[in-house]
Write a protein that holds these residues in place. Structure first.
Motif, mmCIF file in Angstrom:
data_model
loop_
_atom_site.group_PDB
_atom_site.id
_atom_site.type_symbol
_atom_site.label_atom_id
_atom_site.label_comp_id
_atom_site.label_asym_id
_atom_site.label_seq_id
_atom_site.Cartn_x
_atom_site.Cartn_y
_atom_site.Cartn_z
ATOM 1 N N LYS A 182 -82.460 20.973 -8.656
ATOM 2 C CA LYS A 182 -82.847 20.061 -7.579
ATOM 3 C C LYS A 182 -82.130 20.380 -6.265
ATOM 4 C CE LYS A 182 -83.765 16.166 -10.683
ATOM 5 N NZ LYS A 182 -83.417 14.746 -11.021
ATOM 6 N N ASN A 183 -81.310 21.424 -6.258
ATOM 7 C CA ASN A 183 -80.517 21.752 -5.063
ATOM 8 C C ASN A 183 -79.776 20.526 -4.544
ATOM 9 O OD1 ASN A 183 -81.261 24.455 -5.042
ATOM 10 N ND2 ASN A 183 -83.000 24.116 -3.667
ATOM 11 N N THR A 184 -79.165 19.813 -5.452
ATOM 12 C CA THR A 184 -78.517 18.546 -5.117
ATOM 13 C C THR A 184 -77.061 18.561 -5.577
ATOM 14 O OG1 THR A 184 -80.601 17.330 -5.258
ATOM 15 C CG2 THR A 184 -78.576 16.050 -5.455
ATOM 16 N N VAL A 185 -76.209 18.003 -4.743
ATOM 17 C CA VAL A 185 -74.795 17.852 -5.080
ATOM 18 C C VAL A 185 -74.459 16.368 -5.085
ATOM 19 C CG1 VAL A 185 -74.060 18.139 -2.668
ATOM 20 C CG2 VAL A 185 -72.443 18.592 -4.524
ATOM 21 N N TYR A 186 -73.589 15.999 -6.003
ATOM 22 C CA TYR A 186 -73.206 14.604 -6.171
ATOM 23 C C TYR A 186 -71.687 14.459 -6.021
ATOM 24 C CZ TYR A 186 -77.749 14.580 -8.509
ATOM 25 O OH TYR A 186 -79.083 14.732 -8.812
ATOM 26 N N LEU A 187 -71.272 13.264 -5.629
ATOM 27 C CA LEU A 187 -69.849 12.941 -5.619
ATOM 28 C C LEU A 187 -69.699 11.575 -6.260
ATOM 29 C CD1 LEU A 187 -67.030 13.926 -4.694
ATOM 30 C CD2 LEU A 187 -67.328 12.455 -2.677
ATOM 31 N N GLN A 188 -69.171 11.560 -7.474
ATOM 32 C CA GLN A 188 -68.878 10.315 -8.166
ATOM 33 C C GLN A 188 -67.475 9.872 -7.765
ATOM 34 O OE1 GLN A 188 -70.829 8.369 -10.272
ATOM 35 N NE2 GLN A 188 -69.124 6.913 -10.106
ATOM 36 N N MET A 189 -67.382 8.706 -7.188
ATOM 37 C CA MET A 189 -66.109 8.201 -6.688
ATOM 38 C C MET A 189 -65.727 6.942 -7.476
ATOM 39 S SD MET A 189 -66.707 8.691 -2.586
ATOM 40 C CE MET A 189 -68.096 7.580 -2.521
ATOM 41 N N ASN A 190 -64.631 7.021 -8.196
ATOM 42 C CA ASN A 190 -64.127 5.901 -8.982
ATOM 43 C C ASN A 190 -62.770 5.450 -8.450
ATOM 44 O OD1 ASN A 190 -66.373 6.166 -10.723
ATOM 45 N ND2 ASN A 190 -65.262 7.627 -12.031
ATOM 46 N N CYS A 215 -76.643 14.381 -2.243
ATOM 47 C CA CYS A 215 -77.044 15.185 -1.098
ATOM 48 C C CYS A 215 -78.050 16.219 -1.593
ATOM 49 C CB CYS A 215 -75.831 15.860 -0.481
ATOM 50 S SG CYS A 215 -76.201 17.055 0.819
ATOM 51 N N ALA A 216 -79.276 16.100 -1.116
ATOM 52 C CA ALA A 216 -80.340 17.000 -1.543
ATOM 53 C C ALA A 216 -80.666 17.992 -0.429
ATOM 54 C CB ALA A 216 -81.581 16.202 -1.912
ATOM 55 N N ALA A 217 -80.680 19.260 -0.786
ATOM 56 C CA ALA A 217 -81.016 20.329 0.162
ATOM 57 C C ALA A 217 -82.468 20.743 -0.041
ATOM 58 C CB ALA A 217 -80.101 21.516 -0.038
ATOM 59 N N SER A 218 -83.157 20.962 1.064
ATOM 60 C CA SER A 218 -84.555 21.392 0.990
ATOM 61 C C SER A 218 -84.840 22.405 2.087
ATOM 62 C CB SER A 218 -85.491 20.190 1.121
ATOM 63 O OG SER A 218 -85.352 19.588 2.388
ATOM 64 N N GLY A 219 -85.955 23.115 1.926
ATOM 65 C CA GLY A 219 -86.331 24.131 2.904
ATOM 66 C C GLY A 219 -86.443 25.485 2.243
ATOM 67 N N SER A 220 -86.342 26.512 3.056
ATOM 68 C CA SER A 220 -86.525 27.883 2.577
ATOM 69 C C SER A 220 -85.205 28.438 2.030
ATOM 70 C CB SER A 220 -87.047 28.765 3.709
ATOM 71 O OG SER A 220 -88.266 28.259 4.214
ATOM 72 N N ILE A 221 -84.822 27.910 0.890
ATOM 73 C CA ILE A 221 -83.551 28.280 0.273
ATOM 74 C C ILE A 221 -83.772 29.372 -0.754
ATOM 75 C CG2 ILE A 221 -81.611 27.463 -1.110
ATOM 76 C CD1 ILE A 221 -82.172 24.663 0.067
ATOM 77 N N PHE A 222 -83.089 30.485 -0.567
ATOM 78 C CA PHE A 222 -83.139 31.565 -1.548
ATOM 79 C C PHE A 222 -82.075 31.361 -2.618
ATOM 80 C CE2 PHE A 222 -84.023 35.594 -3.323
ATOM 81 C CZ PHE A 222 -82.825 36.219 -3.600
ATOM 82 N N SER A 223 -80.889 31.016 -2.174
ATOM 83 C CA SER A 223 -79.803 30.751 -3.123
ATOM 84 C C SER A 223 -78.736 29.895 -2.447
ATOM 85 C CB SER A 223 -79.180 32.044 -3.645
ATOM 86 O OG SER A 223 -78.532 32.739 -2.607
ATOM 87 N N ILE A 224 -77.978 29.179 -3.279
ATOM 88 C CA ILE A 224 -76.863 28.358 -2.786
ATOM 89 C C ILE A 224 -75.574 28.892 -3.374
ATOM 90 C CG2 ILE A 224 -75.809 26.082 -2.857
ATOM 91 C CD1 ILE A 224 -78.584 24.871 -2.703
ATOM 92 N N ASN A 225 -74.601 29.149 -2.509
ATOM 93 C CA ASN A 225 -73.317 29.676 -2.953
ATOM 94 C C ASN A 225 -72.318 28.564 -3.237
ATOM 95 O OD1 ASN A 225 -74.330 32.277 -2.550
ATOM 96 N ND2 ASN A 225 -73.674 32.269 -0.412
ATOM 97 N N ALA A 226 -72.214 27.637 -2.311
ATOM 98 C CA ALA A 226 -71.210 26.587 -2.444
ATOM 99 C C ALA A 226 -71.745 25.276 -1.883
ATOM 100 C CB ALA A 226 -69.928 26.969 -1.705
#
Length: 122
Positions: free
Chosen positions: A74-82, A22-33
Motif C-alpha cells: 500500500k506504500n503506507t507507513v504507520y506510527l503507533q504511539m503508546n 501516511c500513504a504515498a501515491s503517484g509514479s513510484i518505482f520503489s521506496i527506499n526509506a
C-alpha cells in the motif's frame, strides 16, 4: 509526481495512544526509506523514527513507546504511539524517499506529508 497523505492526528490524554498513517501515491518505482519527524512550537523539526527494508531507527525519547511499520503493498507507513506524554505534542510529518518514473526516465524523490497535529493534554 509523488504525493503523501497523512491521517490520524488528534488530541489525546496523557498515557493514551494514537496511530498515524501516511500513504504515498503517484509514479513510484520503489521506496527506499520512510520516516516520521515532528516539530513542536518554537523548536526545530526532529526525527522520530525511520524504517528501511531491513531496519528501524528511533529517537531515544520515543524508544519503547512508539513503533514504526510499513505496508509495502500500500506504500503506507504507520506510527503507533503508546504511553503518550505532553512533551510528544507536535506536528508530525511523514517523509518518504525513493525512485519515481516518468515515461522512460527514473529519478530520486524525497516527499513530505502535510503534517498532522498531535496534542497530548489532560
Amino acid at each position: 509526481q509523488v504525493q503523501l497523505v497523512e491521517s490520524g492526528g488528534d488530541t489525546v490524554q496523557p498515557g493514551g495512544s494514537l496511530r498515524l498513517s501516511c500513504a504515498a501515491s503517484g509514479s513510484i518505482f520503489s521506496i527506499n526509506a520512510m520516516g516520521w519527524y515532528r516539530q513542536a512550537p518554537g523548536k526545530q523539526r526532529e526525527l522520530v523514527a525511520t524504517i528501511t527494508s531491513g531496519a528501524t531507527n528511533y529517537a531515544d525519547s520515543v524508544k519503547g513507546r512508539f513503533t514504526i511499520s510499513r505496508d509495502n503493498a500500500k506504500n503506507t507507513v504507520y506510527l503507533q504511539m503508546n504511553s503518550l506524554k505532553p512533551e510528544d505534542t507536535a506536528v508530525y510529518y511523514c517523509n518518504v524517499a525513493g525512485i519515481y518514473y516518468r515515461g522512460s526516465y527514473y529519478g530520486d524523490f524525497d516527499a513530505w506529508g502535510q503534517g498532522s497535529q498531535v496534542t497530548v493534554s489532560s
